[in-house]
Design a protein around this motif. Structure first.
Motif, PDB file in Angstrom:
ATOM      1  N   TRP A   1       0.841  -1.205   0.000  1.00 21.11           N
ATOM      2  CA  TRP A   1       0.000   0.000   0.000  1.00 21.11           C
ATOM      3  C   TRP A   1       0.875   1.254   0.000  1.00 21.11           C
ATOM      4  CZ3 TRP A   1      -1.085   3.092   4.675  1.00 21.11           C
ATOM      5  CH2 TRP A   1      -2.066   4.061   4.486  1.00 21.11           C
ATOM      6  N   ASP A   2       1.955   1.224   0.769  1.00 26.03           N
ATOM      7  CA  ASP A   2       2.884   2.351   0.808  1.00 26.03           C
ATOM      8  C   ASP A   2       3.509   2.579  -0.572  1.00 26.03           C
ATOM      9  OD1 ASP A   2       4.334   4.363   2.404  1.00 26.03           O
ATOM     10  OD2 ASP A   2       6.106   3.138   1.979  1.00 26.03           O
ATOM     11  N   ALA A   3       3.822   1.489  -1.281  1.00 27.72           N
ATOM     12  CA  ALA A   3       4.373   1.598  -2.634  1.00 27.72           C
ATOM     13  C   ALA A   3       3.337   2.195  -3.587  1.00 27.72           C
ATOM     14  CB  ALA A   3       4.831   0.231  -3.141  1.00 27.72           C
ATOM     15  N   LEU A   4       2.075   1.842  -3.388  1.00 29.51           N
ATOM     16  CA  LEU A   4       1.013   2.432  -4.212  1.00 29.51           C
ATOM     17  C   LEU A   4       0.954   3.935  -4.001  1.00 29.51           C
ATOM     18  CD1 LEU A   4      -1.944  -0.091  -3.642  1.00 29.51           C
ATOM     19  CD2 LEU A   4      -0.282  -0.070  -5.503  1.00 29.51           C
ATOM     20  N   ASN A   5       1.074   4.367  -2.751  1.00 30.14           N
ATOM     21  CA  ASN A   5       1.023   5.794  -2.446  1.00 30.14           C
ATOM     22  C   ASN A   5       2.173   6.556  -3.090  1.00 30.14           C
ATOM     23  OD1 ASN A   5      -1.319   5.593  -0.903  1.00 30.14           O
ATOM     24  ND2 ASN A   5      -0.210   5.252   1.007  1.00 30.14           N
ATOM     25  N   ALA A   6       3.329   5.872  -3.254  1.00 32.08           N
ATOM     26  CA  ALA A   6       4.491   6.526  -3.855  1.00 32.08           C
ATOM     27  C   ALA A   6       4.245   6.889  -5.314  1.00 32.08           C
ATOM     28  CB  ALA A   6       5.721   5.630  -3.739  1.00 32.08           C
ATOM     29  N   VAL A   7       3.322   6.189  -5.979  1.00 35.01           N
ATOM     30  CA  VAL A   7       2.999   6.536  -7.373  1.00 35.01           C
ATOM     31  C   VAL A   7       2.401   7.935  -7.421  1.00 35.01           C
ATOM     32  CG1 VAL A   7       1.714   5.872  -9.434  1.00 35.01           C
ATOM     33  CG2 VAL A   7       2.622   4.115  -7.908  1.00 35.01           C
ATOM     34  N   GLY A   8       1.597   8.262  -6.418  1.00 36.43           N
ATOM     35  CA  GLY A   8       1.107   9.613  -6.265  1.00 36.43           C
ATOM     36  C   GLY A   8       0.276  10.123  -7.421  1.00 36.43           C
ATOM     37  N   ARG A   9       0.551  11.366  -7.822  1.00 37.19           N
ATOM     38  CA  ARG A   9      -0.184  12.022  -8.894  1.00 37.19           C
ATOM     39  C   ARG A   9       0.758  12.296 -10.068  1.00 37.19           C
ATOM     40  NH1 ARG A   9      -4.370  16.239  -5.849  1.00 37.19           N
ATOM     41  NH2 ARG A   9      -4.745  14.930  -4.017  1.00 37.19           N
ATOM     42  N   PRO A  10       0.965  11.283 -10.907  1.00 40.13           N
ATOM     43  CA  PRO A  10       1.868  11.474 -12.040  1.00 40.13           C
ATOM     44  C   PRO A  10       1.177  12.162 -13.213  1.00 40.13           C
ATOM     45  CG  PRO A  10       1.058   9.237 -12.047  1.00 40.13           C
ATOM     46  CD  PRO A  10       0.468   9.907 -10.829  1.00 40.13           C
ATOM     47  N   VAL A  11       1.980  12.754 -14.073  1.00 40.82           N
ATOM     48  CA  VAL A  11       1.513  13.316 -15.338  1.00 40.82           C
ATOM     49  C   VAL A  11       2.088  12.441 -16.443  1.00 40.82           C
ATOM     50  CG1 VAL A  11       1.605  15.304 -16.887  1.00 40.82           C
ATOM     51  CG2 VAL A  11       1.343  15.645 -14.414  1.00 40.82           C
ATOM     52  N   ALA A  12       1.242  12.004 -17.356  1.00 33.83           N
ATOM     53  CA  ALA A  12       1.685  11.050 -18.375  1.00 33.83           C
ATOM     54  C   ALA A  12       0.903  11.231 -19.653  1.00 33.83           C
ATOM     55  CB  ALA A  12       1.515   9.612 -17.860  1.00 33.83           C
ATOM     56  N   GLY A  13       1.448  10.654 -20.719  1.00 36.82           N
ATOM     57  CA  GLY A  13       0.769  10.588 -22.003  1.00 36.82           C
ATOM     58  C   GLY A  13       0.608   9.132 -22.399  1.00 36.82           C
ATOM     59  N   PRO A  14       0.071   8.876 -23.554  1.00 33.44           N
ATOM     60  CA  PRO A  14      -0.132   7.501 -24.005  1.00 33.44           C
ATOM     61  C   PRO A  14       1.188   6.823 -24.350  1.00 33.44           C
ATOM     62  CG  PRO A  14      -0.615   9.020 -25.775  1.00 33.44           C
ATOM     63  CD  PRO A  14      -0.383   9.861 -24.556  1.00 33.44           C
ATOM     64  N   PRO A  15       1.178   5.502 -24.463  1.00 32.01           N
ATOM     65  CA  PRO A  15       2.389   4.803 -24.890  1.00 32.01           C
ATOM     66  C   PRO A  15       2.798   5.228 -26.297  1.00 32.01           C
ATOM     67  CG  PRO A  15       0.720   3.259 -24.073  1.00 32.01           C
ATOM     68  CD  PRO A  15       0.051   4.587 -24.217  1.00 32.01           C
ATOM     69  N   GLY A  16       4.103   5.190 -26.550  1.00 27.20           N
ATOM     70  CA  GLY A  16       4.580   5.376 -27.918  1.00 27.20           C
ATOM     71  C   GLY A  16       4.834   6.795 -28.364  1.00 27.20           C
ATOM     72  N   ILE A  17       4.817   7.768 -27.448  1.00 32.13           N
ATOM     73  CA  ILE A  17       5.165   9.138 -27.849  1.00 32.13           C
ATOM     74  C   ILE A  17       6.598   9.131 -28.392  1.00 32.13           C
ATOM     75  CG2 ILE A  17       5.632  11.475 -27.000  1.00 32.13           C
ATOM     76  CD1 ILE A  17       3.371  11.145 -25.020  1.00 32.13           C
ATOM     77  N   PRO A  18       6.848   9.751 -29.532  1.00 33.87           N
ATOM     78  CA  PRO A  18       8.209   9.767 -30.083  1.00 33.87           C
ATOM     79  C   PRO A  18       9.237  10.215 -29.039  1.00 33.87           C
ATOM     80  CG  PRO A  18       6.679  10.673 -31.676  1.00 33.87           C
ATOM     81  CD  PRO A  18       5.893  10.454 -30.417  1.00 33.87           C
ATOM     82  N   GLU A  19      10.372   9.583 -29.084  1.00 35.79           N
ATOM     83  CA  GLU A  19      11.383   9.777 -28.051  1.00 35.79           C
ATOM     84  C   GLU A  19      11.781  11.236 -27.873  1.00 35.79           C
ATOM     85  OE1 GLU A  19      15.934   8.237 -27.318  1.00 35.79           O
ATOM     86  OE2 GLU A  19      14.506   6.858 -28.247  1.00 35.79           O
ATOM     87  N   ASP A  20      11.933  11.953 -28.984  1.00 40.29           N
ATOM     88  CA  ASP A  20      12.361  13.347 -28.875  1.00 40.29           C
ATOM     89  C   ASP A  20      11.273  14.211 -28.250  1.00 40.29           C
ATOM     90  OD1 ASP A  20      10.817  12.969 -31.215  1.00 40.29           O
ATOM     91  OD2 ASP A  20      11.626  14.806 -32.099  1.00 40.29           O
ATOM     92  N   ARG A  21      10.023  13.940 -28.574  1.00 36.31           N
ATOM     93  CA  ARG A  21       8.930  14.732 -28.000  1.00 36.31           C
ATOM     94  C   ARG A  21       8.752  14.429 -26.521  1.00 36.31           C
ATOM     95  NH1 ARG A  21       4.405  14.279 -32.927  1.00 36.31           N
ATOM     96  NH2 ARG A  21       5.872  14.879 -34.577  1.00 36.31           N
ATOM     97  N   LEU A  22       8.899  13.165 -26.144  1.00 37.70           N
ATOM     98  CA  LEU A  22       8.772  12.811 -24.736  1.00 37.70           C
ATOM     99  C   LEU A  22       9.905  13.446 -23.935  1.00 37.70           C
ATOM    100  CD1 LEU A  22       7.403  11.307 -22.449  1.00 37.70           C
ATOM    101  CD2 LEU A  22       8.720   9.257 -23.072  1.00 37.70           C
ATOM    102  N   ALA A  23      11.117  13.427 -24.465  1.00 37.71           N
ATOM    103  CA  ALA A  23      12.246  14.058 -23.782  1.00 37.71           C
ATOM    104  C   ALA A  23      12.003  15.557 -23.617  1.00 37.71           C
ATOM    105  CB  ALA A  23      13.540  13.813 -24.560  1.00 37.71           C
ATOM    106  N   PHE A  24      11.435  16.172 -24.637  1.00 39.70           N
ATOM    107  CA  PHE A  24      11.134  17.605 -24.590  1.00 39.70           C
ATOM    108  C   PHE A  24      10.074  17.891 -23.527  1.00 39.70           C
ATOM    109  CE2 PHE A  24       8.628  21.287 -26.053  1.00 39.70           C
ATOM    110  CZ  PHE A  24       9.632  22.242 -26.150  1.00 39.70           C
ATOM    111  N   LEU A  25       9.027  17.073 -23.494  1.00 38.06           N
ATOM    112  CA  LEU A  25       7.956  17.252 -22.503  1.00 38.06           C
ATOM    113  C   LEU A  25       8.475  17.025 -21.079  1.00 38.06           C
ATOM    114  CD1 LEU A  25       4.956  15.470 -24.275  1.00 38.06           C
ATOM    115  CD2 LEU A  25       5.178  17.927 -23.824  1.00 38.06           C
ATOM    116  N   ARG A  26       9.325  16.023 -20.911  1.00 38.07           N
ATOM    117  CA  ARG A  26       9.896  15.763 -19.589  1.00 38.07           C
ATOM    118  C   ARG A  26      10.738  16.941 -19.117  1.00 38.07           C
ATOM    119  NH1 ARG A  26      11.854   9.351 -19.676  1.00 38.07           N
ATOM    120  NH2 ARG A  26       9.764   8.483 -19.235  1.00 38.07           N
ATOM    121  N   ASP A  27      11.503  17.505 -20.032  1.00 38.09           N
ATOM    122  CA  ASP A  27      12.335  18.649 -19.685  1.00 38.09           C
ATOM    123  C   ASP A  27      11.463  19.854 -19.334  1.00 38.09           C
ATOM    124  OD1 ASP A  27      15.027  20.013 -19.659  1.00 38.09           O
ATOM    125  OD2 ASP A  27      14.049  21.203 -21.229  1.00 38.09           O
ATOM    126  N   ALA A  28      10.409  20.088 -20.108  1.00 42.02           N
ATOM    127  CA  ALA A  28       9.504  21.201 -19.832  1.00 42.02           C
ATOM    128  C   ALA A  28       8.811  21.014 -18.487  1.00 42.02           C
ATOM    129  CB  ALA A  28       8.471  21.321 -20.951  1.00 42.02           C
TER     130      ALA A  28
END
Length: 345
Positions: free
Chosen positions: A263-290
């Motif tokens: 349960w504690d591990a579940l809580n660590a997931v928290g409130r993530p921000v994500a997109g769908p699988p397969g976002i192009p690598e360069d765009r995902l890197a850009f979004l992560r940096d932003a």
């Protein structure tokens, strides 16, 4: 030999320069792609709740660092699952992302709850905004003043929760059986605010939720915090016992602790921000940096402090590992978590 050695260094330098140029080109391409575009940001709950407030607060800073416009779209339903499905099923062009109730989405997947089409480990994670410190609150008009009162209740304790599988529900159905609490979890409320209103009316007697969401009710004298989730008491709640210190005193502590650790591990997931699988690598890197720049922007950090909203940033790469830890459970622990969620305990 020296000539060969120098030649090798030259080759490495050229290769490194080529990779750096390629990396800069990817960044430039992604930056050019996002400039003037619209990013659809999904919030899986109604306007006005914590997920909505976090999203609307960070949106201008995501616009600042991506060059795109960020449109917030509220998509409530099924305890946050409808929005998570929408994010997972979106086109993988990097123009749809959203905030999620991570722990609830993990437990939905683990238990195979109908309608959970996503795979938590396959999302394209930008990072995490916060990992909530979870608290159990009871109404000041209820017969309970401490957690010991809750455990000792001779009548079923009425706890409110949002949708089946939501974090307010999961917290209750995992911790309650661990302590042998005679409880009834009333779920189906639209959001945590509705649960709190039901508690004020006396329809229910308590609820689990985030500390951030509970503070105002405590200050207004509407409820009191009787239990907190961390393994050690938070400095913010020095007088409130933790789940783990209470569980350590149980006669069946050895059997209960692995479930509470999960349960504690579940809580660590928290409130993530994500997109769908397969976002192009360069765009995902850009979004992560932003996202990283937005989360650490001094103005944004001050805004969150002024509005008493906690931040607990984790990178997109870190979130991949956190999600894996929350889903890669020992078979017996997995079965106990699933049984609790399905109401079999």
């Amino acid at each position: 030999m020296r000539r060969d050695f120098l030649k090798g260094i030259a080759v490495c330098l050229v290769a490194g320069a080529t990779l750096a140029t390629a990396g800069n080109a990817w960044a430039e391409d992604a930056s050019a792609f996002y400039k003037g575009k619209v990013i659809n940001w999904i919030v899986p709950y109604n306007p006005g709740g914590g997920y909505d407030e976090y999203s609307r607060a960070i949106a201008p800073y995501m616009e600042k660092y991506t060059g795109a416009r960020v449109d917030i779209e509220n998509m409530p339903g099924a305890g946050g699952m409808k929005g998570a499905n929408e994010i997972f099923d979106a086109p993988a062009d990097g123009l749809t992302v959203g905030i999620m109730n991570g722990s609830a989405m993990v437990t939905n997947q683990l238990s195979g709850i109908e309608g959970a089409r996503y795979k938590i480990g396959e999302f394209s994670y930008l990072g995490r905004m916060v990992a909530d410190l979870r608290v159990l609150v009871v109404g000041t008009s209820s017969p309970y003043k401490t957690f010991d009162d809750v455990v000792a209740s001779k009548q079923p304790v009425l706890l409110g929760a949002t949708g089946l599988g939501g974090s307010t529900y999961v917290d209750a159905v995992i911790t309650g059986p661990a302590f042998g609490i005679d409880q009834k979890v009333v779920h189906g409320f639209n959001n945590s605010s509705d649960v709190r209103q039901a508690m004020l009316r006396g329809d229910i007697q308590g609820m689990w939720g985030s500390l951030g969401s509970a503070i105002q009710g405590v200050e207004d004298g509407e409820h009191v915090i009787v239990l907190q989730s961390p393994k050690k008491r938070s400095a913010q709640l020095p007088d409130v016992p933790s789940v783990f210190e209470k569980a350590a005193a149980l006669p069946n502590a050895e059997a209960v602790m692995p479930v509470l650790d999960a349960w504690d591990a579940l809580n660590a997931v928290g409130r993530p921000v994500a997109g769908p699988p397969g976002i192009p690598e360069d765009r995902l890197a850009f979004l992560r940096d932003a996202f990283q720049k937005a989360m650490t922007d001094p103005e944004f950090v001050k805004l969150m402090a002024d509005t008493e909203r906690d931040l607990d940033y984790a990178s997109g790469a870190d979130m991949e590992q956190i999600a894996k830890a929350a889903t890669d459970l020992a078979p017996d622990v997995h079965d106990k978590i699933v049984a609790a969620i399905r109401g079999d305990i």
